[in-house]
Write a protein that holds these residues in place. Structure first.
Motif, PDB file in Angstrom:
ATOM      1  N   SER A  49       0.813  -1.212   0.000  1.00 36.74           N
ATOM      2  CA  SER A  49       0.000   0.000   0.000  1.00 36.74           C
ATOM      3  C   SER A  49       0.846   1.261   0.000  1.00 36.74           C
ATOM      4  CB  SER A  49      -0.923   0.010   1.213  1.00 36.74           C
ATOM      5  OG  SER A  49      -1.795  -1.093   1.171  1.00 36.74           O
ATOM      6  N   ARG A  50       2.092   1.105   0.468  1.00 37.28           N
ATOM      7  CA  ARG A  50       3.010   2.240   0.547  1.00 37.28           C
ATOM      8  C   ARG A  50       2.322   3.422   1.249  1.00 37.28           C
ATOM      9  NH1 ARG A  50       7.265   1.000  -2.632  1.00 37.28           N
ATOM     10  NH2 ARG A  50       8.077   3.128  -2.575  1.00 37.28           N
ATOM     11  N   GLU A  51       1.642   3.113   2.336  1.00 43.57           N
ATOM     12  CA  GLU A  51       0.879   4.140   3.029  1.00 43.57           C
ATOM     13  C   GLU A  51       1.549   4.515   4.340  1.00 43.57           C
ATOM     14  OE1 GLU A  51      -2.831   2.075   3.553  1.00 43.57           O
ATOM     15  OE2 GLU A  51      -1.817   0.353   4.424  1.00 43.57           O
ATOM     16  N   SER A  52       1.083   5.613   4.900  1.00 40.22           N
ATOM     17  CA  SER A  52       1.520   6.033   6.224  1.00 40.22           C
ATOM     18  C   SER A  52       0.308   5.963   7.134  1.00 40.22           C
ATOM     19  CB  SER A  52       2.071   7.457   6.187  1.00 40.22           C
ATOM     20  OG  SER A  52       2.354   7.902   7.490  1.00 40.22           O
ATOM     21  N   ILE A  53       0.450   5.189   8.196  1.00 40.32           N
ATOM     22  CA  ILE A  53      -0.637   5.031   9.148  1.00 40.32           C
ATOM     23  C   ILE A  53      -0.173   5.509  10.506  1.00 40.32           C
ATOM     24  CG2 ILE A  53      -2.229   3.424  10.248  1.00 40.32           C
ATOM     25  CD1 ILE A  53      -2.756   3.684   7.300  1.00 40.32           C
ATOM     26  N   LYS A  54      -0.906   6.431  11.096  1.00 38.16           N
ATOM     27  CA  LYS A  54      -0.568   6.985  12.412  1.00 38.16           C
ATOM     28  C   LYS A  54       0.868   7.511  12.423  1.00 38.16           C
ATOM     29  CE  LYS A  54      -3.832   4.042  14.868  1.00 38.16           C
ATOM     30  NZ  LYS A  54      -4.073   3.124  15.995  1.00 38.16           N
ATOM     31  N   GLY A  55       1.317   7.997  11.273  1.00 37.25           N
ATOM     32  CA  GLY A  55       2.655   8.562  11.176  1.00 37.25           C
ATOM     33  C   GLY A  55       3.745   7.542  10.914  1.00 37.25           C
ATOM     34  N   PHE A  56       3.373   6.252  10.905  1.00 42.64           N
ATOM     35  CA  PHE A  56       4.338   5.186  10.661  1.00 42.64           C
ATOM     36  C   PHE A  56       4.455   4.888   9.167  1.00 42.64           C
ATOM     37  CE2 PHE A  56       5.616   3.513  14.729  1.00 42.64           C
ATOM     38  CZ  PHE A  56       4.576   3.821  15.594  1.00 42.64           C
ATOM     39  N   THR A  57       5.667   4.598   8.755  1.00 45.03           N
ATOM     40  CA  THR A  57       5.921   4.119   7.402  1.00 45.03           C
ATOM     41  C   THR A  57       6.864   2.931   7.465  1.00 45.03           C
ATOM     42  OG1 THR A  57       7.795   5.626   7.134  1.00 45.03           O
ATOM     43  CG2 THR A  57       5.647   6.392   6.327  1.00 45.03           C
ATOM     44  N   ALA A  58       6.856   2.141   6.416  1.00 42.30           N
ATOM     45  CA  ALA A  58       7.777   1.003   6.330  1.00 42.30           C
ATOM     46  C   ALA A  58       8.102   0.776   4.869  1.00 42.30           C
ATOM     47  CB  ALA A  58       7.154  -0.249   6.938  1.00 42.30           C
ATOM     48  N   ASP A  59       9.357   0.697   4.583  1.00 38.30           N
ATOM     49  CA  ASP A  59       9.798   0.477   3.211  1.00 38.30           C
ATOM     50  C   ASP A  59      10.410  -0.906   3.079  1.00 38.30           C
ATOM     51  OD1 ASP A  59      10.873   3.870   3.108  1.00 38.30           O
ATOM     52  OD2 ASP A  59       9.085   2.983   2.172  1.00 38.30           O
ATOM     53  N   LEU A  60       9.983  -1.598   2.049  1.00 32.54           N
ATOM     54  CA  LEU A  60      10.536  -2.929   1.788  1.00 32.54           C
ATOM     55  C   LEU A  60      11.862  -2.774   1.047  1.00 32.54           C
ATOM     56  CD1 LEU A  60      10.199  -6.002   1.827  1.00 32.54           C
ATOM     57  CD2 LEU A  60       8.970  -5.813  -0.341  1.00 32.54           C
ATOM     58  N   ASN A  61      12.917  -3.274   1.648  1.00 33.07           N
ATOM     59  CA  ASN A  61      14.240  -3.229   1.046  1.00 33.07           C
ATOM     60  C   ASN A  61      14.629  -4.657   0.682  1.00 33.07           C
ATOM     61  OD1 ASN A  61      17.074  -3.249   0.611  1.00 33.07           O
ATOM     62  ND2 ASN A  61      17.268  -1.329   1.759  1.00 33.07           N
ATOM     63  N   LYS A  62      14.463  -4.988  -0.589  1.00 35.78           N
ATOM     64  CA  LYS A  62      14.715  -6.372  -1.011  1.00 35.78           C
ATOM     65  C   LYS A  62      16.191  -6.719  -0.941  1.00 35.78           C
ATOM     66  CE  LYS A  62      10.591  -6.919  -3.849  1.00 35.78           C
ATOM     67  NZ  LYS A  62      10.037  -7.327  -5.153  1.00 35.78           N
ATOM     68  N   GLY A  63      17.038  -5.729  -1.151  1.00 38.18           N
ATOM     69  CA  GLY A  63      18.477  -6.008  -1.089  1.00 38.18           C
ATOM     70  C   GLY A  63      18.914  -6.402   0.297  1.00 38.18           C
ATOM     71  N   GLU A  64      18.373  -5.722   1.285  1.00 33.92           N
ATOM     72  CA  GLU A  64      18.723  -6.015   2.673  1.00 33.92           C
ATOM     73  C   GLU A  64      17.702  -6.944   3.322  1.00 33.92           C
ATOM     74  OE1 GLU A  64      20.900  -1.700   3.581  1.00 33.92           O
ATOM     75  OE2 GLU A  64      19.174  -2.346   4.768  1.00 33.92           O
ATOM     76  N   THR A  65      16.713  -7.351   2.567  1.00 31.29           N
ATOM     77  CA  THR A  65      15.593  -8.169   3.080  1.00 31.29           C
ATOM     78  C   THR A  65      15.104  -7.620   4.414  1.00 31.29           C
ATOM     79  OG1 THR A  65      17.083  -9.813   4.099  1.00 31.29           O
ATOM     80  CG2 THR A  65      16.298 -10.241   1.851  1.00 31.29           C
ATOM     81  N   SER A  66      14.753  -6.339   4.388  1.00 35.10           N
ATOM     82  CA  SER A  66      14.276  -5.694   5.610  1.00 35.10           C
ATOM     83  C   SER A  66      12.966  -4.964   5.348  1.00 35.10           C
ATOM     84  CB  SER A  66      15.324  -4.708   6.136  1.00 35.10           C
ATOM     85  OG  SER A  66      15.455  -3.613   5.265  1.00 35.10           O
ATOM     86  N   PHE A  67      12.258  -4.740   6.422  1.00 38.33           N
ATOM     87  CA  PHE A  67      10.983  -4.027   6.356  1.00 38.33           C
ATOM     88  C   PHE A  67      10.832  -3.293   7.688  1.00 38.33           C
ATOM     89  CE2 PHE A  67       7.096  -2.876   4.571  1.00 38.33           C
ATOM     90  CZ  PHE A  67       6.010  -3.225   5.354  1.00 38.33           C
ATOM     91  N   HIS A  68      11.719  -2.359   7.933  1.00 37.98           N
ATOM     92  CA  HIS A  68      11.739  -1.653   9.206  1.00 37.98           C
ATOM     93  C   HIS A  68      10.593  -0.656   9.290  1.00 37.98           C
ATOM     94  CE1 HIS A  68      15.447  -3.663   9.532  1.00 37.98           C
ATOM     95  NE2 HIS A  68      16.243  -2.736   8.996  1.00 37.98           N
ATOM     96  N   LEU A  69      10.031  -0.534  10.473  1.00 40.49           N
ATOM     97  CA  LEU A  69       8.929   0.392  10.733  1.00 40.49           C
ATOM     98  C   LEU A  69       9.492   1.660  11.364  1.00 40.49           C
ATOM     99  CD1 LEU A  69       5.770   0.648  10.760  1.00 40.49           C
ATOM    100  CD2 LEU A  69       5.875  -0.148  13.133  1.00 40.49           C
TER     101      LEU A  69
END
Lengths: 114, 109
Positions: free
Chosen positions: B52-72
């Motif tokens: 969704s690439r959305e921001s909810i309650k000010g939170f975002t999370a980007d999927l980084n396939k290279g680092e296999t991360s999804f930090h909030l």
């Protein structure tokens, strides 16, 4: 509308006894999941039902655990010969078909085995 | 094999400070990643999903396939953000859903 409901909310049982936990999913949700939430262990997947397909039981920790879903709606998780390590919160969730990411959770059943 | 790793069980930040909850995953295909949150005495609920690439309650999370991360992430933490946060992954097609072990966030007033 009503959300996912679970009963009982709390269950205390003696080691060795059988218990049944019930889950009523949201009407129209074809997918139903059971999880176990233990302190420090996060959410452990137990079993997944999708419509009338055979359930995915790969997460059940032992053959003492079983679950059924009648009529594609209500589900019952049964734990036979309970052990103290079964003590946890058991969560049920439901979702629309193909919407596994948007699961709606019930309040859980807290099971304590003494 | 653990598919979702949340290295921090506990995280405390001061109100107004930035917060980042770490999530790493292990999957060779194209997974879908999610963050779920459980506030005190409330049910576990979906916070956001990567597609969704959305921001909810000010939170975002980007999927980084290279680092296999999804930090909030959130730039300015609020007291009401104190909760248990779970990162989750599905392999798609309504299959099994994998949750991490969760991070308990406390925002100090």
């Amino acid at each position: 509308g009503a959300g996912v409901s679970q009963s009982p909310s709390n269950k205390v049982t003696e080691k060795g006894k059988d218990v049944e936990l019930r889950c009523d999913p949201i009407s129209g949700h074809t997918a139903l999941y059971w999880y176990r939430q233990s302190l420090g262990q996060g959410l452990e997947f137990l079993i997944y039902f999708q419509g009338n397909s055979a359930p995915d039981k790969s997460g059940l920790p032992s053959d003492r655990f079983s679950a059924e879903r009648t009529g594609g709606s209500v589900s019952t998780l049964t734990i036979q010969r309970t052990q103290q390590e079964d003590s946890a919160v058991y969560l049920c969730a439901s979702s629309l078909r193909g919407q596994a990411g948007e699961q709606y959770f019930g309040p859980g059943t807290r099971l304590t085995v003494t | 094999a653990q598919r979702v790793t949340q290295p921090e069980k506990l995280l405390s930040v001061f109100k107004g400070a930035p917060v980042e909850l770490k999530c790493n995953y292990s999957y060779s295909g194209s997974p879908e990643l999610f963050w779920y949150v459980q506030y005190s005495r409330q049910r576990l609920q979906l916070l956001l999903r990567h597609i969704s690439r959305e921001s909810i309650k000010g939170f975002t999370a980007d999927l980084n396939k290279g680092e296999t991360s999804f930090h909030l992430k959130k730039p300015f933490a609020q007291e009401e953000d104190s909760a248990m946060y779970y990162c989750a992954l599905t392999e798609g097609a309504g299959n099994q859903f994998y949750f991490g072990t969760g991070t308990s966030l406390t925002v100090i007033p």
